[in-house]
Design an enzyme around this catalytic site. Structure first.
Site, PDB file in Angstrom:
ATOM      1  NE  ARG A  52      42.429  -5.596  28.968  1.00 25.83           N
ATOM      2  CZ  ARG A  52      42.447  -6.171  27.751  1.00 25.83           C
ATOM      3  NH1 ARG A  52      41.382  -6.083  26.975  1.00 25.83           N
ATOM      4  NH2 ARG A  52      43.517  -6.788  27.327  1.00 25.83           N
ATOM      5  CB  CYS A 101      42.115  -3.628  20.893  1.00 26.12           C
ATOM      6  SG  CYS A 101      42.181  -5.018  19.737  1.00 26.12           S
TER       7      CYS A 101
END
Length: 297
Positions: A191, A247
């Site tokens: 990611r 995040c």
């Protein structure tokens, strides 16, 4: 004392009146699953807090997928659950501690230091034959007065400035380490690199950020690594440098904040909106691929 506690430590203190146990189980995409699991069985005496209903505020244009809750609203919820400023809180989940760490961070943000995370979570507790119940305790309301610690946060404007400076500096050793802030992306590497994005509308990372996957701070059984192991994990990061952690939505960054503090890093802040907030501003740049981690800077 460490921010995490063992199952036997909790068992020995299970019914102490000054303690509140909080079940934080939650499954992304299944918003009712955590509460249903709690109602079916939980650690005796535990109350339930929901990631999206209690530990986040409603989603807006900006702020990310899990915006921080209003401090007064969260304080009122804690008070209703019988939690006061003198309470000792032990949080657990079944998601490798990420939701429990969110509560850990939030309570410290509200100025409450007596908060801990149960190592291993609910499944390990149950697997080792520790007691469980479906009884929901009756709680006498208390008074929780927040003492907000704004220095624990970094907002999007500061992250934008840090990103610009970091990207421009690159590996220039002539720049002053004391003026440079490290951006840490806590997501899985695919990611971070922009190769696989299933939760947010855009893939990639904030330019200049380096990747330290939050689960790499734990052993295979879900327990946190020792301070020495975490120091080795974060080797190369100067402990005198400021660090901003993010995040996808400000949840899995919290275990990384905990791990950094356990390893001895004192200047650690959270970008709560994280990647989902960053990409809500169409003009914010996006980077893909990997970036070199600092080495003894």
């Amino acid at each position: 004392m460490d921010a995490t506690v063992s199952k036997r430590w909790l068992l020995a203190r299970l019914y102490e009146p000054e303690q509140t146990i909080i079940d934080c189980r939650f499954t992304l995409g299944k918003p009712d699953a955590g509460r249903e699991s709690y109602e079916q069985e939980h650690i005796p005496g535990a109350v339930y807090l929901d990631l999206e209903m209690d530990l986040s505020s409603p989603v807006g244009e900006h702020g990310g997928r899990h915006p921080l809750p209003d401090p007064q609203v969260l304080a009122a919820r804690l008070s209703k659950l019988g939690i006061g400023n003198d309470s000792r809180i032990v949080a657990y989940d079944d998601e490798s501690g990420m939701n429990a760490a969110r509560l850990w961070w939030l309570l410290r943000y509200l100025g409450h230091e007596q908060v801990f995370i149960l190592e291993g979570g609910f499944s390990q507790w149950k697997a080792e034959k520790f007691p469980v119940t479906n009884h929901q305790p009756v709680r006498v309301p208390s008074s929780f007065v927040p003492n907000v610690q704004p220095q624990m946060l970094a907002d999007v404007e500061e992250v934008r400035q840090v990103s610009e400076k970091t990207a421009n500096v690159g590996g220039d050793a002539s720049s002053s380490p004391s003026t440079r802030i490290v951006l840490i992306d806590s997501r899985a590497n695919d990611r971070y690199q922009g190769m696989n994005e299933t939760l947010d509308k855009k893939a990639g990372h904030i330019p200049g950020a380096v990747n330290y996957f939050w689960k790499d701070t734990q052993h295979a059984d879900g327990s946190y690594k020792s301070a020495e192991e975490l120091e080795a994990h974060f080797a190369g990061l100067d402990k005198d440098r400021e660090i901003i952690v993010y995040c996808g939505s400000g949840v899995t960054a919290c275990p990384n904040v905990l791990a950094l503090e356990k390893a001895g890093y004192k200047k650690v802040r959270l970008y709560a909106g994280s990647w989902s907030d960053w990409i809500s501003y169409g003009y914010n740049p996006i980077a893909t691929g990997d970036e070199e981690k600092p080495i003894n800077l």
